[in-house]
Design a protein around this motif. Structure first.
Motif, PDB file in Angstrom:
ATOM      1  N   ASP A  56      -8.670  -3.008  -0.263  1.00 28.97           N
ATOM      2  CA  ASP A  56      -8.043  -2.446   0.707  1.00 28.97           C
ATOM      3  C   ASP A  56      -6.700  -1.557   0.448  1.00 28.97           C
ATOM      4  OD1 ASP A  56      -9.525  -4.523   2.251  1.00 28.97           O
ATOM      5  OD2 ASP A  56      -8.163  -6.265   1.502  1.00 28.97           O
ATOM      6  N   GLY A  57      -6.677  -1.168  -0.716  1.00 24.54           N
ATOM      7  CA  GLY A  57      -5.679  -0.007  -1.298  1.00 24.54           C
ATOM      8  C   GLY A  57      -4.376  -0.774  -1.647  1.00 24.54           C
ATOM      9  N   ARG A  91       0.919  -1.292   0.058  1.00 22.63           N
ATOM     10  CA  ARG A  91       0.057   0.070  -0.161  1.00 22.63           C
ATOM     11  C   ARG A  91       0.798   1.199  -0.044  1.00 22.63           C
ATOM     12  NH1 ARG A  91      -4.128  -1.188   4.747  1.00 22.63           N
ATOM     13  NH2 ARG A  91      -2.394  -1.748   5.803  1.00 22.63           N
ATOM     14  N   ILE A 132      -5.616  -1.773  -8.130  1.00 24.90           N
ATOM     15  CA  ILE A 132      -5.573  -1.444  -6.785  1.00 24.90           C
ATOM     16  C   ILE A 132      -6.975  -2.134  -6.164  1.00 24.90           C
ATOM     17  CG2 ILE A 132      -5.825   0.513  -5.206  1.00 24.90           C
ATOM     18  CD1 ILE A 132      -4.617   2.330  -7.430  1.00 24.90           C
ATOM     19  N   GLN A 169       0.499   9.823  -2.024  1.00 15.62           N
ATOM     20  CA  GLN A 169      -0.897   9.441  -2.705  1.00 15.62           C
ATOM     21  C   GLN A 169      -0.643   8.871  -4.093  1.00 15.62           C
ATOM     22  OE1 GLN A 169      -1.393  14.081  -2.592  1.00 15.62           O
ATOM     23  NE2 GLN A 169      -3.694  13.405  -2.760  1.00 15.62           N
TER      24      GLN A 169
END
Length: 551
Positions: free
Chosen positions: A413-414, A359, A410, A365
């Motif tokens: 859960d990221g 992640r 993606i 970002q």
């Protein structure tokens, strides 16, 4: 800019004040450690920076570093920061043409050369006009030797501290798709990233790091060198390839990062030593299993590691699962030169997410374009490419997100899965697009294969070019052929019909940096293999396994 960010020069002073007589760097020479305390490192840093002033170099000048990893690499780098110079690291394996290109493109004024295996072949790339400074190893002829520099001029003690917006370094990409580009990194980019690594991985002065992946590469510069600046950890170096295992065992690292190629080699060596079926059997027996796991970790010198990492290229999930089964959890991370190598990581290690690169870290970002391309934005992202305004403009969107060139998925859960490179996807002669990376990952589960590259631009179907592992190369051809055929036949039915692999071709000659198939960070140059093999494999059909000399 965040005023709380401290540059490595300030961190060096901090560690000198708090633990100045503790050993920081351990350099093996003839099998024995030569040790440098934090205070000794600072004294040499001030002295080298003073020598550069004495030789007429002014702040803002660019200075190259061409050497394998060693204590003096760290000292030189810190001296350049202290003196306000911009460092230009060059891979110690770079050929004369690459060296010449980087030196000329960057406008370098001086070069430090150090531990090099082939300096006689590289010297032509350095040319005669450049000021040459030598680290204390067997290296190319230079105007000044290290010992001379340590007594030349006055130590630089009162220089103004670098500002976080100053350019710290130009890091040239490894050139897997053409001429290297120089990523401009400021102290702010670098320092933010190193602090993020230390924050997440919780490294402290009691950690022991080992530096052996090339320091010219951003990963090592941040993950090992950088985290030592911000955590106060000690760092040991590797003397040579031959002493590698002994050097790891002597260092007893608590944190160890590597590249997929080395994790593969470790795995193959263990399998060759114990045998796959015997190992699987031993791992099923409760008490024996823990003894075997401990013995394997000790044999690698990694029994003290609390953190293992892999990055710089995709690693087969099957390999990570295998290490997990012997009690070694390898956290896969994703990064590139342009984003200071640290944006996404599977840490804390999550076994359910093996196959993803993890992640986004705090402060970074990520987003995915409609075409599936991964974009990242963080304070660690470069300012741009040196002297390449068009390439810089094309690299960012209007919100300041960087186009990574990697395709991704993606999940909810990221967690991010890298599915290939935008430029790697090719069109077959039937006009269908194929993404080679997922196919390579499936084929790489065959333990006979060490390296793999799927090509197919303009061919009817994809073809896999493979290099066998050392053990497999010694086995009878027909045995290896049968295993590769079984692997291929188990994978093809699960692929789209236009993705079916027509053949696996085994190369005769290993891929190396020297024969231009691998970049200095051991990534495969797909375009080089396409050029070598496209015509040769055209017409090979029917999911066959061939050696290059049988084509």
């Amino acid at each position: 800019m965040n005023n709380a960010i401290k540059t490595p020069v300030e961190m060096l002073s901090h560690w000198v004040e708090t633990q100045g007589d503790t050993v920081y760097l351990r350099q093996p020479i003839d099998g024995k450690y030569v040790e440098f305390t934090w205070r000794e490192v600072q004294q040499q840093v001030q002295q080298i920076a003073g020598a550069l002033r004495h030789l007429g170099l002014v702040p803002g000048d660019k200075v190259a570093i061409l050497s394998k990893n060693c204590a003096e690499w760290f000292i030189t780098d810190l001296a350049l920061m202290l003196g306000g110079y911009i460092s230009v690291p060059i891979y110690p394996t770079a050929n004369a043409d690459t060296i010449r290109y980087v030196l000329e493109h960057s406008g370098t004024k001086a070069i430090f050369t150090g531990k090099l295996d082939y300096w006689a072949d590289q010297e032509a790339g350095v040319g005669g006009d450049l000021l040459r400074l030598a680290m204390p190893y067997d290296t190319m002829p230079s105007q000044y030797q290290w010992q001379q520099l340590l007594s030349l001029g006055e130590p630089l003690v009162d220089a103004p501290l670098p500002s976080t917006d100053d350019i710290m370094t130009l890091i040239y990409t490894s050139g897997s798709t053409g001429k290297p580009k120089g990523a401009i990194h400021t102290f702010a980019n670098y320092s933010w990233t190193c602090e993020a690594v230390v924050r997440d991985l919780q490294t402290t002065p009691s950690d022991r790091l080992l530096s052996y992946l090339p320091l010219a590469h951003i990963t090592e510069r941040v993950a090992i060198q950088g985290s030592s600046f911000y955590s106060g950890s000690s760092v040991a170096f590797v003397e040579s390839l031959d002493s590698f295992v002994a050097d790891v065992q002597r260092c007893r690292p608590t944190v160890f990062f590597s590249v997929p190629r080395l994790w593969t080699l470790f795995h193959l060596n263990i399998i060759n030593k114990i045998g796959e079926s015997k190992l699987n059997l031993l791992l099923k027996l409760p008490i024996i299993s823990s003894i075997v796991k401990r013995k394997i970790q000790k044999g690698l010198g990694l029994e003290h590691c609390r953190l293992l990492g892999s990055g710089s290229a995709p690693i087969p999930p099957s390999l990570l699962n295998w290490y997990h089964s012997i009690g070694m959890n390898i956290c896969e991370a994703w990064g590139m030169t342009e984003n200071s190598a640290y944006s996404i990581i599977n840490f804390p290690f999550n076994a359910n997410k093996i196959g993803s690169v993890g992640r986004a870290v705090e402060g970074c970002q990520v987003r995915r374009t409609d075409q599936g391309e991964l974009m990242v934005k963080s304070p660690g992202v470069m300012q741009g490419y040196y002297l390449q305004e068009e390439a810089t403009a094309a690299a960012f969107d209007e919100d300041g997100f960087f186009y990574t060139g990697d395709l991704c998925e993606i999940d909810a859960d990221g967690y991010i899965n890298i599915t290939g490179r935008v430029k790697d996807n090719f069109k077959t002669s039937k006009g269908k697009y194929v993404a080679p990376v997922p196919i390579e990952r499936k084929l790489a589960q065959d333990s006979h294969i060490e390296l793999i590259c799927v090509i197919g631009s303009g061919l009817p179907h994809p073809v896999a070019i493979v290099q066998l592992s050392e053990g497999a190369a010694r086995q009878p051809r027909e045995e290896v052929r049968a295993s590769l055929k079984a692997t291929l036949d188990s994978i093809n039915p699960n692929l789209e019909s236009h993705e079916h692999v027509d053949a696996i071709v085994v190369v005769n000659e290993p891929w190396t940096v020297e024969n231009d198939v691998l970049t200095p960070t051991l990534k495969i140059k797909r375009h080089v293999l396409e050029k070598q093999f496209s015509a040769k494999v055209d017409g090979v059909r029917g999911a066959v396994i061939k050696w290059e000399d049988e084509l």
